[in-house]
Enzyme design. Structure first.
Site, PDB file in Angstrom:
ATOM      1  N   GLY A  79       9.671 -22.746 -14.488  1.00  0.00           N
ATOM      2  CA  GLY A  79       9.188 -22.283 -15.787  1.00  0.00           C
ATOM      3  C   GLY A  79      10.269 -22.438 -16.837  1.00  0.00           C
ATOM      4  CG  LEU A  80       9.246 -23.116 -21.073  1.00  0.00           C
ATOM      5  CD1 LEU A  80       8.402 -22.544 -22.205  1.00  0.00           C
ATOM      6  CD2 LEU A  80      10.065 -24.307 -21.559  1.00  0.00           C
ATOM      7  N   GLY A  84      10.896 -15.554 -17.065  1.00  0.00           N
ATOM      8  CA  GLY A  84      10.804 -14.429 -16.134  1.00  0.00           C
ATOM      9  C   GLY A  84      10.973 -14.826 -14.681  1.00  0.00           C
ATOM     10  CE  LYS A  85      13.178 -20.478 -14.343  1.00  0.00           C
ATOM     11  NZ  LYS A  85      13.180 -20.141 -15.786  1.00  0.00           N
ATOM     12  CB  THR A  86      16.008 -14.886 -12.539  1.00  0.00           C
ATOM     13  OG1 THR A  86      16.425 -16.253 -12.643  1.00  0.00           O
ATOM     14  CG2 THR A  86      17.043 -14.101 -11.748  1.00  0.00           C
ATOM     15  CB  SER A 152      12.625 -27.394 -11.286  1.00  0.00           C
ATOM     16  OG  SER A 152      11.822 -26.243 -11.230  1.00  0.00           O
TER      17      SER A 152
END
Length: 241
Positions: A79-80, A84-86, A152
């Site tokens: 995601g950008l 909120g990925k981490t 990614s």
């Protein structure tokens, strides 16, 4: 996560056996008043219990009922920046640990601290993804699942990860870029907009949105807990059998 060493397990076994045998000796002595009988019973019980326990464990090794089969999987969060990925990946990792799944957490920030000379060009990022793919493959060979979070941004690198690892589950953490900017307490987006940061996904470099992802969580609409719950539910359904 802690795991008992062999020495600790042996020490625990011996201490329990001493405690249990001593209890038996005391009980027999109290009831019959004969120390020789109590000691003999304690010795016999010790050897009998050890032999019976060994036989019991050997028998249960052959019984498959009640075992959970967990094929190693890879949760790939994309995601950008600041989507909120981490945060979500950390929450999911914590919840999966509670299921006693052998699992490791891999985050882009931690990897870049270990390998600081990684660039941000398309070629650099794609090479970096191959390194991460090989790391995940190695962990999976040891039956260890992974929770990996990386921007990614390119389709080809995500495709390479899918081809390299088993049971790859892409989690697209979707968020509007304006939302990401509001979450940016370090000012990374501002630096990218000013030209200080180059190859910044979503600003002066592309983020190629996944055309297919097993899971999509929209953090404009879902909280961290809600997003994590969706992902954990998916893993429980498909991999914890």
């Amino acid at each position: 996560m802690y795991k008992d060493t062999n020495k600790r397990s042996i020490a625990k076994g011996i201490s329990w056996r001493v405690f249990a045998t001593t209890t038996t000796v005391i009980i027999i002595y109290v009831f019959f008043g004969r120390l020789d009988l109590a000691l003999a019973a304690g010795i016999i019980e010790t050897f009998a219990k050890v032999a019976l326990y060994w036989a019991h464990e050997r028998a249960w090794v052959k019984v498959r009922w009640g075992r959970k089969r967990i094929d190693p999987f890879n949760l790939w969060f994309t995601g950008l920046p600041l989507s909120g990925k981490t945060t979500i990946a950390d929450k999911v990792y914590t919840e999966l640990e509670k299921l006693q799944i052998p699992i490791e957490r891999i985050d882009s920030k931690d990897i870049r601290e270990l390998i600081p000379d990684i660039g941000f060009s398309r070629d650099d990022r794609n090479r970096h993804m191959h390194r991460i793919g090989n790391l995940i493959k190695t962990l999976q060979k040891n039956s260890i699942s992974t929770v990996a979070s990386f921007v990614s941004p390119y389709k080809e690198s995500r495709r390479a990860i899918r081809e390299m690892v088993k049971n790859n589950v892409v989690v697209y953490v979707k968020a509007d870029i304006e939302t990401c900017k509001k979450r940016d307490y370090k000012g990374a987006y501002a630096k990218a907009l000013s030209g200080e940061y180059k190859n910044f996904s979503g600003v002066n470099d592309v983020y190629e949105e996944p055309t297919y992802a097993e899971i999509v969580v929209d953090t404009d609409k879902l909280s961290v807990d809600e997003s994590a719950q969706i992902i954990v539910k998916y893993i429980k359904k498909n991999y914890v059998k």
